[in-house]
Design a protein around this motif. Sequence first.
Motif, short mmCIF file in Angstrom:
data_model
loop_
_atom_site.label_atom_id
_atom_site.label_comp_id
_atom_site.label_asym_id
_atom_site.label_seq_id
_atom_site.Cartn_x
_atom_site.Cartn_y
_atom_site.Cartn_z
N ALA A 116 0.83 -1.20 -0.10
CA ALA A 116 0.21 0.05 -0.13
C ALA A 116 0.90 1.37 -0.09
N VAL A 117 1.93 1.40 0.84
CA VAL A 117 2.62 2.55 0.98
C VAL A 117 3.96 2.43 0.09
N GLN A 118 4.50 1.33 -0.38
CA GLN A 118 5.73 1.13 -0.82
C GLN A 118 6.71 1.11 0.02
N ASP A 119 6.69 0.98 1.34
CA ASP A 119 7.68 0.97 2.26
C ASP A 119 7.15 0.33 3.57
N SER A 120 7.96 -0.36 4.20
CA SER A 120 7.72 -1.13 5.51
C SER A 120 7.22 -0.27 6.60
N PRO A 121 5.89 -0.55 7.16
CA PRO A 121 5.55 0.24 8.14
C PRO A 121 6.11 -0.13 9.70
N LEU A 122 6.94 -1.20 9.66
CA LEU A 122 7.67 -1.73 10.93
C LEU A 122 9.15 -1.14 10.80
N LYS A 123 9.62 -0.32 10.09
CA LYS A 123 10.96 0.00 10.08
C LYS A 123 11.02 1.22 11.15
N VAL A 124 12.33 1.39 11.88
CA VAL A 124 12.35 2.43 12.46
C VAL A 124 12.35 3.94 12.07
N SER A 125 11.70 4.69 12.65
CA SER A 125 11.65 6.13 11.92
C SER A 125 12.62 7.10 12.27
N ASP A 126 12.68 8.22 11.55
CA ASP A 126 14.08 9.05 11.60
C ASP A 126 13.49 10.34 12.39
N ILE A 127 13.13 9.99 13.74
CA ILE A 127 12.67 11.07 14.53
C ILE A 127 13.83 11.84 15.15
#
Length: 182
Positions: free
Chosen positions: A171-182
Amino acid sequence: MVTGDNINTARSISTKCGILKPGDDFLILEGKEFNRRIRDSQGEVQQHLLDKVWPKLRVLARSSPTDKYTLVKGIIDSKLNESREVVAVTGDGTNDGPALKKADVGFAMGIAGTDVAKEASDIILTDDNFSSIVKAVMWGRNVYDSIAKFLQFQLTVNVVAVIVAFIGACAVQDSPLKVSDI
């Protein structure tokens, strides 16, 4: 059913231990009678004859270690039930080694047991007490249940994680389980 002092003693002890209950359809046999019932005319053990005896057998008195091994092997090899019976054996002597080894669970006596019996068994009872077998079985079932619950939990979590990752990747073309860059 065989009668005699040995059988009456075995019946009394097994009733006190709770192995026999009044009104149950059961057999109490001595080793000689056991062998007479399970062997053919050539003296060979026949599984179909053993399958007639073991489901009702509750006490095998005055039996040899060979009788014990034959009974254990016969129950394990039996095709009477869809699911195989779990066989536990207690022993303390050198001659009990084969039956202890063949059984699913072998209980050896820690005080009175020989080294051969201890090596052939899965569990060594440190106090040689029958009630310790009951406790060991209860602990074993508890551990088994805990492992089953843990595996069920892990499988559920992992399946959900894979589904979320797959749907998110589609759906998003990216893994929803990866670590975010906050």
